[in-house]
Motif scaffolding. Structure first.
Motif, PDB file in Angstrom:
ATOM      1  N   ARG A 550       0.957  -1.214   0.118  1.00 19.45           N
ATOM      2  CA  ARG A 550      -0.040  -0.152   0.118  1.00 19.45           C
ATOM      3  C   ARG A 550       0.854   1.339  -0.001  1.00 19.45           C
ATOM      4  NH1 ARG A 550      -3.668  -0.544   4.961  1.00 19.45           N
ATOM      5  NH2 ARG A 550      -4.597   1.262   4.224  1.00 19.45           N
ATOM      6  N   ILE A 551       2.017   1.246   0.795  1.00 20.77           N
ATOM      7  CA  ILE A 551       2.630   2.477   0.866  1.00 20.77           C
ATOM      8  C   ILE A 551       3.331   2.730  -0.607  1.00 20.77           C
ATOM      9  CG2 ILE A 551       5.118   3.235   1.892  1.00 20.77           C
ATOM     10  CD1 ILE A 551       4.456   2.240   4.311  1.00 20.77           C
ATOM     11  N   ARG A 552       3.960   1.595  -1.282  1.00 21.77           N
ATOM     12  CA  ARG A 552       4.466   1.756  -2.536  1.00 21.77           C
ATOM     13  C   ARG A 552       3.627   2.168  -3.683  1.00 21.77           C
ATOM     14  NH1 ARG A 552       8.858  -3.483  -2.539  1.00 21.77           N
ATOM     15  NH2 ARG A 552      10.086  -2.534  -0.860  1.00 21.77           N
ATOM     16  N   LEU A 553       2.317   1.685  -3.615  1.00 24.13           N
ATOM     17  CA  LEU A 553       1.121   2.014  -4.394  1.00 24.13           C
ATOM     18  C   LEU A 553       0.866   3.429  -4.250  1.00 24.13           C
ATOM     19  CD1 LEU A 553      -1.194  -0.840  -4.260  1.00 24.13           C
ATOM     20  CD2 LEU A 553       0.305  -0.406  -6.134  1.00 24.13           C
ATOM     21  N   GLY A 556       5.408   5.333  -3.900  1.00 26.13           N
ATOM     22  CA  GLY A 556       6.325   4.862  -4.925  1.00 26.13           C
ATOM     23  C   GLY A 556       7.456   4.211  -4.012  1.00 26.13           C
ATOM     24  N   ARG A 557       8.556   3.655  -4.584  1.00 26.05           N
ATOM     25  CA  ARG A 557       9.453   2.891  -4.082  1.00 26.05           C
ATOM     26  C   ARG A 557      10.450   3.595  -3.007  1.00 26.05           C
ATOM     27  NH1 ARG A 557      10.856  -2.271  -5.352  1.00 26.05           N
ATOM     28  NH2 ARG A 557       9.563  -3.317  -6.862  1.00 26.05           N
ATOM     29  N   GLU A 558      10.474   4.922  -3.096  1.00 25.71           N
ATOM     30  CA  GLU A 558      11.515   5.777  -2.628  1.00 25.71           C
ATOM     31  C   GLU A 558      11.482   5.662  -1.063  1.00 25.71           C
ATOM     32  OE1 GLU A 558       8.774   8.652  -4.064  1.00 25.71           O
ATOM     33  OE2 GLU A 558       9.635   6.793  -4.862  1.00 25.71           O
ATOM     34  N   TYR A 559      10.106   5.274  -0.406  1.00 25.42           N
ATOM     35  CA  TYR A 559      10.084   5.318   1.070  1.00 25.42           C
ATOM     36  C   TYR A 559      10.175   3.932   1.475  1.00 25.42           C
ATOM     37  CZ  TYR A 559       7.858   9.620   0.042  1.00 25.42           C
ATOM     38  OH  TYR A 559       7.634  10.989  -0.398  1.00 25.42           O
ATOM     39  N   PRO A 560      11.175   3.870   2.330  1.00 25.81           N
ATOM     40  CA  PRO A 560      11.802   2.420   2.759  1.00 25.81           C
ATOM     41  C   PRO A 560      10.804   1.543   3.825  1.00 25.81           C
ATOM     42  CG  PRO A 560      12.865   4.001   4.000  1.00 25.81           C
ATOM     43  CD  PRO A 560      12.333   4.822   3.145  1.00 25.81           C
ATOM     44  N   THR A 587      -7.863  12.683  -3.256  1.00 24.44           N
ATOM     45  CA  THR A 587      -6.820  12.092  -2.609  1.00 24.44           C
ATOM     46  C   THR A 587      -5.917  11.269  -3.867  1.00 24.44           C
ATOM     47  OG1 THR A 587      -8.277  10.075  -2.539  1.00 24.44           O
ATOM     48  CG2 THR A 587      -7.779  11.391  -0.362  1.00 24.44           C
ATOM     49  N   LYS A 588      -6.439  11.276  -5.158  1.00 24.74           N
ATOM     50  CA  LYS A 588      -5.893  11.007  -6.172  1.00 24.74           C
ATOM     51  C   LYS A 588      -4.529  11.789  -6.525  1.00 24.74           C
ATOM     52  CE  LYS A 588      -9.681   8.733  -8.562  1.00 24.74           C
ATOM     53  NZ  LYS A 588     -10.578   8.988  -9.837  1.00 24.74           N
ATOM     54  N   GLU A 589      -4.702  13.137  -6.169  1.00 26.09           N
ATOM     55  CA  GLU A 589      -3.378  13.945  -6.414  1.00 26.09           C
ATOM     56  C   GLU A 589      -2.238  13.258  -5.559  1.00 26.09           C
ATOM     57  OE1 GLU A 589      -4.331  17.849  -5.672  1.00 26.09           O
ATOM     58  OE2 GLU A 589      -6.375  17.739  -6.730  1.00 26.09           O
ATOM     59  N   LEU A 590      -2.430  12.636  -4.360  1.00 30.16           N
ATOM     60  CA  LEU A 590      -1.465  12.320  -3.303  1.00 30.16           C
ATOM     61  C   LEU A 590      -0.404  11.323  -4.389  1.00 30.16           C
ATOM     62  CD1 LEU A 590      -3.039  12.033  -0.105  1.00 30.16           C
ATOM     63  CD2 LEU A 590      -1.378  13.798  -1.017  1.00 30.16           C
ATOM     64  N   THR A 591      -1.094  10.373  -5.151  1.00 30.79           N
ATOM     65  CA  THR A 591      -0.872   9.308  -5.829  1.00 30.79           C
ATOM     66  C   THR A 591      -0.466   9.468  -7.263  1.00 30.79           C
ATOM     67  OG1 THR A 591      -2.807   8.204  -6.259  1.00 30.79           O
ATOM     68  CG2 THR A 591      -1.719   7.569  -4.034  1.00 30.79           C
ATOM     69  N   GLN A 592      -0.712  10.784  -7.524  1.00 28.76           N
ATOM     70  CA  GLN A 592      -0.414  11.045  -9.232  1.00 28.76           C
ATOM     71  C   GLN A 592       0.979  10.862  -9.524  1.00 28.76           C
ATOM     72  OE1 GLN A 592      -2.008  14.832 -10.167  1.00 28.76           O
ATOM     73  NE2 GLN A 592      -1.880  14.615 -12.564  1.00 28.76           N
ATOM     74  N   GLY A 593       1.193  10.151 -10.772  1.00 24.64           N
ATOM     75  CA  GLY A 593       2.392  10.044 -11.214  1.00 24.64           C
ATOM     76  C   GLY A 593       3.118   8.825 -10.761  1.00 24.64           C
ATOM     77  N   LYS A 594       2.804   8.096  -9.711  1.00 24.03           N
ATOM     78  CA  LYS A 594       3.123   6.822  -9.061  1.00 24.03           C
ATOM     79  C   LYS A 594       2.737   5.599  -9.797  1.00 24.03           C
ATOM     80  CE  LYS A 594       5.448   9.169  -5.786  1.00 24.03           C
ATOM     81  NZ  LYS A 594       6.608   9.402  -5.634  1.00 24.03           N
ATOM     82  N   GLU A 595       3.605   4.907 -10.427  1.00 23.41           N
ATOM     83  CA  GLU A 595       3.230   3.596 -11.308  1.00 23.41           C
ATOM     84  C   GLU A 595       3.529   2.446 -10.063  1.00 23.41           C
ATOM     85  OE1 GLU A 595       5.570   3.420 -14.527  1.00 23.41           O
ATOM     86  OE2 GLU A 595       4.504   5.204 -15.383  1.00 23.41           O
TER      87      GLU A 595
END
Length: 605
Positions: A550-553, A556-560, A587-595
């Motif tokens: 869920r964190i990565r979705l 993104g991957r930059e958060y350990p 809330t979609k703006e928070l995850t925009q651009g994250k694949e």
């Protein structure tokens, strides 16, 4: 735009067959011509380069032969210069009487005869004193004093070799000063007259190509020797060519140079010691002879290919135009709502057959889609009715839980009452609250409710300690991010012996992120073995893998997301997610651009 429309209108006024024919002619002729021109240029360049390289290599070999020939006479001159008889004769000749001079000549005859017998190309050898007066000579022809004076004068200018033509005699003169061993400087000169045939022999048998000429030029641009003997030895050849080559000693190649009345390529190489120039003149006719045959062959091939392509075009167009025309006619008969008029079938395996079958399939799918839309509309109305009915069920569930809670309070079952209250809050946040993001304070409240429920089962076998930064309580995070980790610490970290365990929850802001640490002093586990989610089937579903994914979705991957555990010592889970002070409207703006990135090594236990 108007020009484009006019062009398109003119093109569209032509039939498909003419458009294809004109396009074919344009696309066929132009590439073939370009290919022919490029092929000619490339082949011409390759052949010229090959001839240039080979010419330079041949010149180097010829230069070695000429250098070897000239070295023989330089060695003879060097031997005479250090000879004791020559040294004494040049130093004392003026002081000797007739008998001493005669004895000197006899000794010199013995010395010179050996050299001339070993080198039959030597025509004459002269010794002169410091005043240029001959004191000894051996040979078979007369040499004028003017020639001797000229060579000695050139020798003073470091020019030791000269090609001479006197009468019918063609010879090369090598002059070298004789230095006294007594330290008195130059006491005379040695002059060796060499038959030009010695250097002609070095050029014979060398094939530089049809019509090519190979020659040697001296310091003044005079001919020393040439292969076809167009120029007489000693005669001027081409002063401009010699000057250019002397100014550019490293180029070795001159293209498109007119030499002896013929245009061609010049390859040259310098003799450093002699100051000579070895030149190979290769005519343009020889250079172009091979490329001309390539050009003719390419042109014939292009014409033949074009004719064959035209024949193939006519046959291929017939195979295309017939099914296209039939398809156009049939499509024109189809009504907008009547799909049953498509009665033909083309079983060919080409694109047109595929197009015909695909058109039939499209019509069938259109019919199916119409039916599907009707069915989906009916199902949609049924689902809307069920959703309205489902809204009643949560209210009934919460009312029932509240009734049980008050019953437990009446019975003084405080723990059960608290557990029902906590369960009611958790269900309300799960079922009714559809927001994906909640505040840290709300998330901690969910964790507290979950701990209350677990204490009904486990009692006081564990305790929870919080260390929360007050400044982040009102920032936002993903809902139910902490509960799965706390659940694993309670269920899988507690020992069966009932020993008191501790769970530690820490949340602090670190610049633009929130650092969260959840640790316990439970029994721990082997991280490498447990990372395989397929083997650890009991933890699939909602668990650490769910949290990590869920964190990565979302971010993104930059958060350990890290897990550290040792058997018998406990487990520590460390994760970071961004600090969100204000929740945007969507809330979609928070995850925009994250694949979403696949990660088959989800860290769970």
């Amino acid at each position: 735009m108007n020009l484009d429309r006019i062009k398109n209108a003119r093109i569209r006024n032509l039939s498909v067959s003419r458009r294809l024919l004109y396009s074919f002619l344009l696309m066929a002729i132009v590439p073939l011509l370009i290919f022919g021109i490029i092929s000619y240029q490339v082949s011409n360049s390759a052949i010229n380069s090959k001839i240039s390289n080979s010419s330079i290599q041949v010149l180097k070999l010829v230069q070695k032969n000429i250098q070897y020939e000239s070295d023989k006479y330089q060695k003879i001159s060097d031997a005479l210069m250090v000879n004791k008889t020559v040294q004494d004769g040049l130093y004392r000749f003026d002081t000797w009487d007739y008998m001493q001079k005669n004895n000197f000549i006899v000794q010199m005859n013995s010395v010179i005869s050996g050299h001339m017998s070993n080198s039959p190309q030597i025509m004459q050898i002269f010794l002169t004193d410091r005043d240029n007066n001959p004191i000894y000579s051996q040979g078979w022809f007369y040499v004028s004093q003017e020639t001797i004076d000229r060579m000695i004068d050139l020798c003073g200018k470091n020019i030791n070799w000269l090609s001479v033509n006197e009468g019918n005699k063609n010879y090369i003169i090598y002059t070298h000063p004789v230095i006294s061993e007594r330290g008195s400087g130059v006491i005379g000169h040695t002059l060796i007259f060499i038959d030009a045939a010695a250097f002609y022999n070095c050029l014979s048998g060398v094939d530089m190509g049809t019509g090519a000429d190979l020659m040697v030029m001296d310091y003044y641009g005079n001919n020393v020797a040439n292969q076809d003997r167009t120029f007489r030895p000693g005669s001027a050849v081409d002063g401009g060519l010699f000057s250019y080559c002397r100014e550019n000693p490293d180029r070795n190649i001159i293209r498109n140079y007119k030499f002896n009345g013929r245009l061609g390529m010049i390859a040259y190489s310098f003799f450093t010691q002699q100051g000579w120039l070895l030149v190979a003149a290769i005519p343009d006719a020889y250079l172009r002879s091979e490329t001309f045959s390539i050009a003719v062959t390419s042109l014939i091939s292009i014409v033949l290919c074009f004719l064959c392509a035209v024949i193939v075009y006519r046959q291929m167009w017939k195979s295309i135009s017939v099914p296209i025309n039939r398809l156009v006619q049939l499509v024109g008969k189809i009504d907008n709502t009547n799909f049953d008029q498509m009665t033909f079938y083309d079983d060919s395996k080409d694109e047109l057959g595929f197009l015909s079958r695909a058109f039939r399939e499209i019509l069938q799918k259109m019919q199916d889609l119409v039916k599907q839309v009707e069915t989906e509309q009916k199902q949609k109305r049924e689902y809307e009715l069920k959703m309205l009915q489902a809204q009643i069920n949560p209210h009934f569930l919460f009312n029932t839980l509240n009734s049980l809670r008050w019953t437990a309070l009446m019975s003084r079952a405080t723990s059960v009452s608290n557990g029902l209250a906590a369960l009611s809050d958790l269900l309300r946040n799960t079922i009714l609250d559809k927001n994906e993001f909640i505040t840290v304070e709300e998330e901690l409240k969910n964790v507290s409710n979950y701990i209350v429920i677990q204490k009904i089962r486990y009692g006081d076998i564990f305790s929870v300690t919080y260390e929360i930064d007050d400044n982040i309580l009102h920032c936002y995070m993903i809902k139910f991010l902490l509960q799965p980790i706390v659940e694993n610490s309670i269920i899988h970290g507690m020992d069966e012996d009932g020993t008191q365990k501790e769970i530690y929850i820490s949340m602090n802001r670190r610049e633009d992120t929130i650092l969260t640490v959840i640790s316990d002093n439970g029994k721990g586990f082997d991280v490498e073995k447990t990372l395989d989610a397929k083997k650890n089937k009991r933890l699939t579903g909602i668990g650490m893998q769910n949290v990590q994914e869920r964190i990565r979705l979302c971010f993104g991957r930059e958060y350990p997301f890290n897990i550290e555990s040792r058997i018998g010592e406990g487990t520590t889970v460390t994760m970071e997610f961004p600090y969100i002070g204000t929740l945007p409207e969507s809330t979609k703006e928070l995850t925009q651009g994250k694949e979403r990135e696949e990660d088959d090594s989800g860290a769970v236990r």
